[in-house]
Design a protein around this motif. Structure first.
Motif, PDB file in Angstrom:
ATOM      1  N   ASN A 330      37.102 159.400  47.962  1.00 51.44           N
ATOM      2  CA  ASN A 330      37.324 159.704  46.545  1.00 51.44           C
ATOM      3  C   ASN A 330      36.058 159.722  45.707  1.00 51.44           C
ATOM      4  OD1 ASN A 330      36.952 156.948  46.627  1.00 51.44           O
ATOM      5  ND2 ASN A 330      38.927 156.435  45.677  1.00 51.44           N
ATOM      6  N   TYR A 416      43.834 154.100  38.702  1.00 56.83           N
ATOM      7  CA  TYR A 416      43.515 154.226  40.124  1.00 56.83           C
ATOM      8  C   TYR A 416      43.320 152.839  40.726  1.00 56.83           C
ATOM      9  CZ  TYR A 416      42.655 159.117  38.838  1.00 56.83           C
ATOM     10  OH  TYR A 416      42.783 160.403  38.367  1.00 56.83           O
ATOM     11  N   GLU A 417      43.417 152.765  42.061  1.00 52.67           N
ATOM     12  CA  GLU A 417      43.429 151.485  42.763  1.00 52.67           C
ATOM     13  C   GLU A 417      42.228 150.602  42.436  1.00 52.67           C
ATOM     14  OE1 GLU A 417      46.095 150.497  45.564  1.00 52.67           O
ATOM     15  OE2 GLU A 417      46.739 151.462  43.706  1.00 52.67           O
ATOM     16  N   ARG A 504      53.865 151.625  40.382  1.00 59.51           N
ATOM     17  CA  ARG A 504      53.360 151.557  41.757  1.00 59.51           C
ATOM     18  C   ARG A 504      54.360 150.819  42.621  1.00 59.51           C
ATOM     19  NH1 ARG A 504      50.860 149.439  46.164  1.00 59.51           N
ATOM     20  NH2 ARG A 504      48.773 150.175  46.776  1.00 59.51           N
ATOM     21  N   LYS A 509      52.532 155.935  44.107  1.00 61.35           N
ATOM     22  CA  LYS A 509      52.179 155.695  42.710  1.00 61.35           C
ATOM     23  C   LYS A 509      52.400 156.962  41.883  1.00 61.35           C
ATOM     24  CE  LYS A 509      48.314 153.540  41.916  1.00 61.35           C
ATOM     25  NZ  LYS A 509      46.829 153.345  41.811  1.00 61.35           N
ATOM     26  N   GLU A 521      50.064 162.508  37.783  1.00 56.94           N
ATOM     27  CA  GLU A 521      49.613 162.405  39.170  1.00 56.94           C
ATOM     28  C   GLU A 521      50.643 161.658  40.019  1.00 56.94           C
ATOM     29  OE1 GLU A 521      44.908 162.046  39.320  1.00 56.94           O
ATOM     30  OE2 GLU A 521      45.742 160.669  37.819  1.00 56.94           O
ATOM     31  N   PHE A 523      50.869 160.075  44.058  1.00 57.30           N
ATOM     32  CA  PHE A 523      50.127 159.826  45.290  1.00 57.30           C
ATOM     33  C   PHE A 523      51.008 159.126  46.325  1.00 57.30           C
ATOM     34  CE2 PHE A 523      46.820 159.648  41.920  1.00 57.30           C
ATOM     35  CZ  PHE A 523      46.052 160.739  42.342  1.00 57.30           C
ATOM     36  N   LEU A 525      50.478 156.734  48.936  1.00 55.70           N
ATOM     37  CA  LEU A 525      49.410 155.809  49.297  1.00 55.70           C
ATOM     38  C   LEU A 525      49.400 155.476  50.781  1.00 55.70           C
ATOM     39  CD1 LEU A 525      49.665 153.402  46.229  1.00 55.70           C
ATOM     40  CD2 LEU A 525      48.038 155.265  46.580  1.00 55.70           C
ATOM     41  N   GLU A 531      43.671 158.144  47.069  1.00 51.08           N
ATOM     42  CA  GLU A 531      44.205 158.925  45.936  1.00 51.08           C
ATOM     43  C   GLU A 531      43.388 160.198  45.697  1.00 51.08           C
ATOM     44  OE1 GLU A 531      45.993 155.516  43.046  1.00 51.08           O
ATOM     45  OE2 GLU A 531      43.862 155.312  43.537  1.00 51.08           O
ATOM     46  N   ASN A 534      46.786 164.988  44.787  1.00 48.66           N
ATOM     47  CA  ASN A 534      47.857 164.887  43.802  1.00 48.66           C
ATOM     48  C   ASN A 534      49.049 165.731  44.256  1.00 48.66           C
ATOM     49  OD1 ASN A 534      49.452 164.620  41.556  1.00 48.66           O
ATOM     50  ND2 ASN A 534      48.067 165.693  40.155  1.00 48.66           N
TER      51      ASN A 534
END
Length: 772
Positions: A330, A416-417, A504, A509, A521, A523, A525, A531, A534
């Motif tokens: 990413n 985001y994570e 999530r 997510k 978005e 995802f 996971l 991620e 999309n």
């Protein structure tokens, strides 16, 4: 063992003991109980003694009570003395035999009450209550642990990372591999840890809001239950000052503080310190543990590391050498709201060649964390030496994660994570199996209810987190554990990250951006942990989208999510940050001539308690001794947004110190003496710019002038001579949160290095808003 009382109050009868004096035919019987009479931060235990007596043909009964928060030897003496007084009132002092009985009673009762009180926590609560130590850093990613890097193997970004003491903590406890915050920002996450509630419920959704002092927290409730509570280190919550709400003891600093020689507030009273700020915090924490080792305590230790400006102590300046981070997928996938080329992403957007294996990373962040690991080791060693480890719950975490180029980002905030995921380690030898690993979804709002349940305190119904107790036992029960959670971020000015909400689950997510449906978005996971893909418009993912949309709806309803009226996004639009300077503001907003006798009668001067003396040519001057400062506060006329300005001071400096400051570590400006030379700092949303004089002005009269010009230049003049200037990218775009001070900068400081309070003489100080 006594029976555990129900909350909010209840009594426990402790074991009866008899004192029988067969040598004189006298018998005194007593029973001892404790009752908690209210569940609030100021409540005490009521210690009650009832007794009956038989003496010389006489008999009777009586009782005494005392209110006290903690059992102690002093309390034992007070109880025994009151019992003696009661007997004196009941029985006439008419014989030597009586005097001997009473003397013996006093000795025995002090001994007995002392023993009972020393053991009373286990008798009152049915079992020994655990101590709590919660340690958390600032901006530490979930994978910034040696144990995680070793577990990830070739997928770990930082294989050289070392954290032996945190690894030791994980080996002795349980490590949660899916731990998250519900809002990835410093102050809101800290408030969530304290209250067990989301920001829209606890009142803190940004970094500039003070923590409501009436809040119900794990600290207030544990304090009510007889715990000694302490807060040490970073608090943040805007520039909130004073004793930390709900804590018996606090040793903390204002706002972001500074990394070296940071002023602390000890129970609200400011005190200078020396050294690296997190070393100092650790020493205060060790002192708290030592001072409360004989009673139940709960300690929160907040570290400044690894928040910018990423500054490790000198001992770790070169740790890890020139190490680099492994490339992850990413890095080349920009955030959907920050397309490639977006100026706001800037240096965080990393261009990675297809064959590139590593990239540069923020080594200063990890060097600071190496020092944090050492300090955690000191805390663990202290608990070991005092024999407290077995009965102490130690939790280690962070207030949020941090991007290191992932999605072209730095900072945190978005969904985001890397921003929302944090380390979470729990050690409690009495309950937790060593070296456990759990993959359930755990949150920062879970800390408060966990502490309360383990202490035997009722969890308030409005706490939104869940106690981890079912997950901590040797036979964990996760049958009723959460399957998803809601995350949100409210736009905070001046930062460009848009508002976001998300749901999530364990393997997927959904992220939404209010007002920007096109940015939504989705995802998977399980197959895309970084991620990068999309799926929102992928027909094959329609079932997944439908599932998460329903989960999203349920979570919104469950937590009562709404956008508070005080959120920045509800405020009127602000001018663009690169707007030109205002041209319609031209006036003196401060014109303080301390040579004028009238100045001494100005309200802000009278409140400052500064002294007056004689300066050059016999003129009256203000004497600043390092203690007295002038608080000006914020007002509309002081608003420097998009405005040129000019500060003019006539002074005699005895040593380094802040002459005038307005604002803090987000926005503001300062004129100071550093290393004997005048210095001007100006902090806009683009960062801090400084200019310095070339010669020392210590020990002589000087006229120092700082200017911010219409064409965005920062200038410094000494006695009318231009000493230094620099160009700036932006002007301050809104009123700073912190007010103005003359003689100090005690709030969230504009400069990174604290030069202390001004000491010397000031003849006049003036502030012109506009350009002359």
């Amino acid at each position: 063992m006594g029976q555990k009382p129900e909350r909010p109050d209840g009594s426990v009868k402790l074991p009866n003991r008899d004192a029988v004096y067969t040598d004189c035919g006298t018998r005194i019987d007593w029973d001892f109980s404790a009752r908690h009479h209210a569940l609030d931060s100021k409540s005490d235990w009521i210690w009650l003694v009832r007794f009956s007596f038989h003496f010389g043909g006489r008999s009777g009964q009586g009782s005494v009570w005392l209110s006290d928060r903690q059992p102690s030897a002093i309390l034992a003496v007070r109880l025994a003395t009151r019992c003696r007084a009661m007997l004196d009132a009941k029985l006439a002092k008419y014989s030597m035999e009586y005097q001997q009985v009473i003397a013996r009673f006093l000795r025995v009762s002090i001994w007995f009450f002392g023993v009972v009180l020393a053991m009373s926590p286990s008798w009152v609560w049915g079992e020994s209550r655990p101590n709590f130590v919660f340690i958390y850093t600032d901006d530490q990613r979930w994978d910034a642990l040696g144990v995680v890097q070793r577990e990830q193997g070739e997928k770990g970004r930082f294989p050289w990372l070392e954290s032996p003491n945190l690894d030791r903590l994980a080996a002795d406890g349980v490590r949660f591999r899916n731990a998250f915050v519900v809002l990835g920002l410093c102050a809101p996450s800290r408030a969530a840890f304290l209250t067990g509630r989301y920001g829209h419920r606890n009142g803190v959704i940004d970094n500039h809001t003070p923590f409501p002092e009436s809040s119900v927290t794990h600290a207030t409730l544990l304090r009510s239950a007889g715990y000694k509570t302490g807060y040490v280190g970073k608090w943040h919550m805007g520039s909130q000052s004073g004793q930390r709400p709900g804590f018996d003891y606090s040793a903390s600093f204002v706002g972001q503080g500074v990394y070296f020689n940071c002023p602390f507030e000890i129970n609200g009273e400011k005190q200078a310190t020396n050294g690296w700020v997190d070393d100092v915090s650790t020493e205060y924490a060790l002192g708290f543990i030592e001072n409360n080792k004989s009673q139940p305590f709960s300690l929160v230790l907040g570290y400044k590391t690894c928040h910018g400006p990423f500054t490790p102590p000198e001992r770790h300046e070169d740790t890890y050498g020139e190490a680099t981070a492994r490339v992850v997928p990413n890095l080349a996938t920009p955030a959907i709201y920050r397309p490639v080329g977006d100026q706001r992403a800037g240096k965080n957007q990393v261009r990675v060649d297809p064959d590139q294996k590593t990239v540069k990373t923020n080594l200063r962040m990890f060097r600071g964390l190496r020092a944090i690991d050492e300090n955690v080791g000191k805390i663990l060693d202290k608990l070991d030496r005092l024999g407290l480890s077995e009965n102490t719950v130690v939790v280690y975490s962070s207030d949020n994660g941090y991007y290191l180029g992932e999605h072209g980002l730095g900072d945190k905030r978005s969904a985001y994570e890397e921003a929302m995921r944090v380390p979470m380690i729990v050690r409690y030898p009495k309950m937790v199996s060593r070296g456990s690993i759990r993959d359930e979804l755990v949150l920062n709002i879970d800390l408060a209810p966990t502490f309360l349940e383990l202490a035997g305190v009722k969890i308030p119904d409005d706490m939104q987190g869940k106690s981890w107790k079912p997950l901590l036992s040797s036979k964990p029960d996760a049958t009723d554990w959460r399957k998803s959670f809601f995350y949100n971020y409210f736009l905070e000015r001046p930062f460009g990250t848009p508002s976001a909400t998300a749901v999530r689950t364990a393997n997927a997510k959904l992220i939404k951006y209010p007002g920007h449906e096109e940015w939504t978005e989705l995802f998977d996971l399980s197959n895309d942990p970084y991620e990068t893909k999309n799926l929102i418009d992928d027909a094959k993912a329609s079932a997944l989208r439908q599932q998460l949309e329903e989960e999203y709806r349920q979570q919104v309803e469950a937590i009562g999510f709404h956008v508070p009226r005080y959120a920045d996004e509800n405020l009127p639009p602000e001018p663009a940050r690169n707007s030109p300077a205002r041209s319609n503001v031209n006036r003196w907003v401060i014109d303080l001539d301390l040579n004028d006798a009238k100045a001494a009668n100005e309200s802000m001067v009278k409140k400052s308690k500064i002294k007056f003396g004689v300066g050059r040519d016999g003129k009256q001057v203000g004497i600043f001794d390092g203690a007295a400062i002038i608080e000006v506060g914020n007002s509309q006329v002081l608003d420097p947004s998009f405005s040129p300005l000019e500060i003019e001071v006539v002074l005699w400096a005895d040593k380094d110190g802040v002459v005038i400051a307005h604002g803090g570590q987000s926005l503001g400006y300062v004129l100071a003496i550093a290393d004997g030379k005048p210095l001007v700092g100006y902090r806009s949303a683009a960062g801090l710019k400084t200019v310095r004089g070339g010669e020392s002005i210590i020990g002589k009269w000087a006229k120092v002038t700082a200017k911010v010009t219409n064409d965005k230049r920062l200038q410094l003049y000494v006695d009318g001579r231009l000493e230094s200037e620099t160009a700036m990218e932006e002007l301050i775009f809104k009123q700073p949160n912190d007010g103005m001070q003359i003689g100090a900068d005690t709030g969230s400081q504009v400069m990174e290095k604290d030069v202390g309070k001004y000491q010397g003489k000031i003849e006049a100080i003036r502030l012109f808003m506009g350009q002359r």
